[in-house]
Scaffold this active site. Structure first.
Site, PDB file in Angstrom:
ATOM      1  N   ASN A   6       0.860  -1.188   0.000  1.00  0.00           N
ATOM      2  CA  ASN A   6       0.000   0.000   0.000  1.00  0.00           C
ATOM      3  C   ASN A   6       0.899   1.243   0.000  1.00  0.00           C
ATOM      4  O   ASN A   6       1.470   1.598   1.025  1.00  0.00           O
ATOM      5  CB  ASN A   6      -0.886  -0.038   1.256  1.00  0.00           C
ATOM      6  CG  ASN A   6      -1.755   1.194   1.413  1.00  0.00           C
ATOM      7  OD1 ASN A   6      -1.830   2.026   0.511  1.00  0.00           O
ATOM      8  ND2 ASN A   6      -2.401   1.314   2.564  1.00  0.00           N
ATOM      9  N   LYS A   8       0.007   4.195  -0.164  1.00  0.00           N
ATOM     10  CA  LYS A   8      -0.697   5.341   0.438  1.00  0.00           C
ATOM     11  C   LYS A   8      -0.514   6.570  -0.455  1.00  0.00           C
ATOM     12  O   LYS A   8      -0.436   6.415  -1.672  1.00  0.00           O
ATOM     13  CB  LYS A   8      -0.228   5.571   1.884  1.00  0.00           C
ATOM     14  CG  LYS A   8      -0.375   4.294   2.737  1.00  0.00           C
ATOM     15  CD  LYS A   8      -0.203   4.526   4.202  1.00  0.00           C
ATOM     16  CE  LYS A   8      -0.389   3.208   4.952  1.00  0.00           C
ATOM     17  NZ  LYS A   8      -0.256   3.333   6.391  1.00  0.00           N
ATOM     18  N   HIS A  85      -9.699   1.180   5.131  1.00  0.00           N
ATOM     19  CA  HIS A  85      -8.430   1.383   5.841  1.00  0.00           C
ATOM     20  C   HIS A  85      -8.662   2.369   6.986  1.00  0.00           C
ATOM     21  O   HIS A  85      -9.422   3.329   6.848  1.00  0.00           O
ATOM     22  CB  HIS A  85      -7.359   1.911   4.877  1.00  0.00           C
ATOM     23  CG  HIS A  85      -5.995   1.872   5.468  1.00  0.00           C
ATOM     24  ND1 HIS A  85      -5.566   2.804   6.393  1.00  0.00           N
ATOM     25  CD2 HIS A  85      -4.972   0.993   5.322  1.00  0.00           C
ATOM     26  CE1 HIS A  85      -4.336   2.497   6.780  1.00  0.00           C
ATOM     27  NE2 HIS A  85      -3.951   1.412   6.142  1.00  0.00           N
ATOM     28  N   GLU A 157      -5.627  -5.204  11.009  1.00  0.00           N
ATOM     29  CA  GLU A 157      -4.615  -4.170  11.244  1.00  0.00           C
ATOM     30  C   GLU A 157      -4.914  -3.445  12.546  1.00  0.00           C
ATOM     31  O   GLU A 157      -5.746  -2.533  12.575  1.00  0.00           O
ATOM     32  CB  GLU A 157      -4.645  -3.135  10.114  1.00  0.00           C
ATOM     33  CG  GLU A 157      -4.365  -3.706   8.746  1.00  0.00           C
ATOM     34  CD  GLU A 157      -3.774  -2.641   7.833  1.00  0.00           C
ATOM     35  OE1 GLU A 157      -2.650  -2.843   7.384  1.00  0.00           O
ATOM     36  OE2 GLU A 157      -4.421  -1.615   7.590  1.00  0.00           O
ATOM     37  N   GLY A 163       2.304   1.982  11.341  1.00  0.00           N
ATOM     38  CA  GLY A 163       3.318   3.029  11.256  1.00  0.00           C
ATOM     39  C   GLY A 163       4.032   3.342  12.563  1.00  0.00           C
ATOM     40  O   GLY A 163       4.768   4.317  12.643  1.00  0.00           O
ATOM     41  N   SER A 194       3.188  -2.266  10.781  1.00  0.00           N
ATOM     42  CA  SER A 194       4.622  -2.290  11.091  1.00  0.00           C
ATOM     43  C   SER A 194       5.326  -3.603  10.778  1.00  0.00           C
ATOM     44  O   SER A 194       6.358  -3.913  11.388  1.00  0.00           O
ATOM     45  CB  SER A 194       4.864  -1.911  12.562  1.00  0.00           C
ATOM     46  OG  SER A 194       4.467  -0.574  12.784  1.00  0.00           O
ATOM     47  N   GLY A 215       2.614  -1.064   4.545  1.00  0.00           N
ATOM     48  CA  GLY A 215       2.594   0.364   4.232  1.00  0.00           C
ATOM     49  C   GLY A 215       4.017   0.876   4.074  1.00  0.00           C
ATOM     50  O   GLY A 215       4.549   0.958   2.973  1.00  0.00           O
ATOM     51  N   GLY A 216       4.651   1.209   5.201  1.00  0.00           N
ATOM     52  CA  GLY A 216       6.005   1.763   5.181  1.00  0.00           C
ATOM     53  C   GLY A 216       6.983   0.918   4.373  1.00  0.00           C
ATOM     54  O   GLY A 216       7.775   1.448   3.574  1.00  0.00           O
TER      55      GLY A 216
HETATM   56  P1  PGA Z   1       2.583   0.121   8.036  1.00  0.00           P
HETATM   57  O1  PGA Z   1       1.147   0.378   7.407  1.00  0.00           O
HETATM   58  O2  PGA Z   1       3.109  -1.151   7.409  1.00  0.00           O
HETATM   59  O3  PGA Z   1       3.382   1.332   7.632  1.00  0.00           O
HETATM   60  O4  PGA Z   1       2.412   0.001   9.495  1.00  0.00           O
HETATM   61  C1  PGA Z   1       0.266  -0.697   7.222  1.00  0.00           C
HETATM   62  C2  PGA Z   1      -1.022  -0.178   6.667  1.00  0.00           C
HETATM   63  O5  PGA Z   1      -1.414   0.957   6.958  1.00  0.00           O
HETATM   64  O6  PGA Z   1      -1.687  -0.897   5.911  1.00  0.00           O
END
Ligand code: PGA
Length: 235
Positions: A6, A8, A85, A157, A163, A194, A215-216
């Site tokens: 993702n 974002k 989300h 999640e 994050g 994360s 995400g990250g």
């Molecule tokens: P993250 O985000 O891996 O940066 O924690 C996950 C997400 O928001 O789907």
């Protein structure tokens, strides 16, 4: 496993083109799905990934300024779409009712919904995890036929993990996933929050995780490659 990236609201056009160059040599036995920004969707040209979107309109084509319909996403080769989300629930005030409409539109248009659910830290601390998860699932799947509900990919999640660099224990993840399975026994369940190349060895110990929403890590191709290499081959 299904691994969903993702992006974002990240990566300009040029950055995305460069990013794709870094992803194109990844080969994996897992189903890799890339969810770029809406503007980058039509720049997608990877053979080793499926294409996903981060959002969809709850309406068909028509007088809905700024919205993009499921039909138009499908036309641009989108086959997966994230819905609900926590960032959209928070910033766009997206409700379970809207999420339910979006899921229906996706299923009508042969796109697999990836439904995000999860509790805040306060909800966990006050023992409301089960209540939150059940409500999110039941309201998002309302009036959808059983065989269609089974097409939904669930992404658990925990909001406090997104994050933040903090992940739940495997026991906490497996407990929630088993509770999800008690409602949706046949659905695929991803974990998101994360997840990275450093904690993947711990996450590999879960017996219930069938993939990840990243995400990250999606923005760090080199670290993502390590993550994919370390990932266990089966669930
Ligand atoms: P993250 O985000 O891996 O940066 O924690 C996950 C997400 O928001 O789907």
């Amino acid at each position: 496993m299904i691994i969903v990236l993702n992006n974002k609201s990240n990566l300009s056009k040029d950055e995305f083109l460069d990013y794709q160059e870094q992803l194109k040599d990844i080969s994996s036995i897992h189903n890799l799905v890339l969810c770029p920004t809406l503007l980058n969707i039509n720049l997608f040209n990877l053979n080793n990934f499926n294409l996903g979107a981060q959002n969809v309109s709850c309406y068909d084509d028509g007088q809905y300024t700024g919205e993009v319909s499921a039909r138009d996403l499908y036309d641009s080769n989108v086959r997966y779409t994230i819905v609900g989300h926590s960032e959209r629930r928070k910033y766009q005030k997206e409700t379970n009712e809207e999420i339910n409409k979006k899921i229906k539109k996706l299923i009508e248009n042969d796109i697999k919904p990836i439904l995000c659910i999860g509790e805040t830290k306060e909800e966990r601390d006050s023992n409301k995890v089960e209540e939150v998860i059940k409500t999110e699932i039941l309201e998002a799947t309302k009036n959808i036929a059983k065989e269609d509900v089974e097409k939904i990919i669930i992404a658990y999640e925990p909001i406090w993990s997104i994050g933040t660099g903090v992940i739940p224990t495997i026991e906490e993840i497996d407990n929630v996933n088993n509770m999800i399975k008690s409602i949706l026994p046949r659905n695929i369940i991803l974990y998101g929050g994360s997840a990275n190349e450093k904690n993947v060895d711990i996450l590999n110990e879960s017996s219930t995780i069938a993939g990840f929403l990243l995400g990250g890590l999606s923005l760090k191709p080199e670290e993502f490659k390590i993550f994919i290499e370390k990932l266990k081959s089966v669930n």
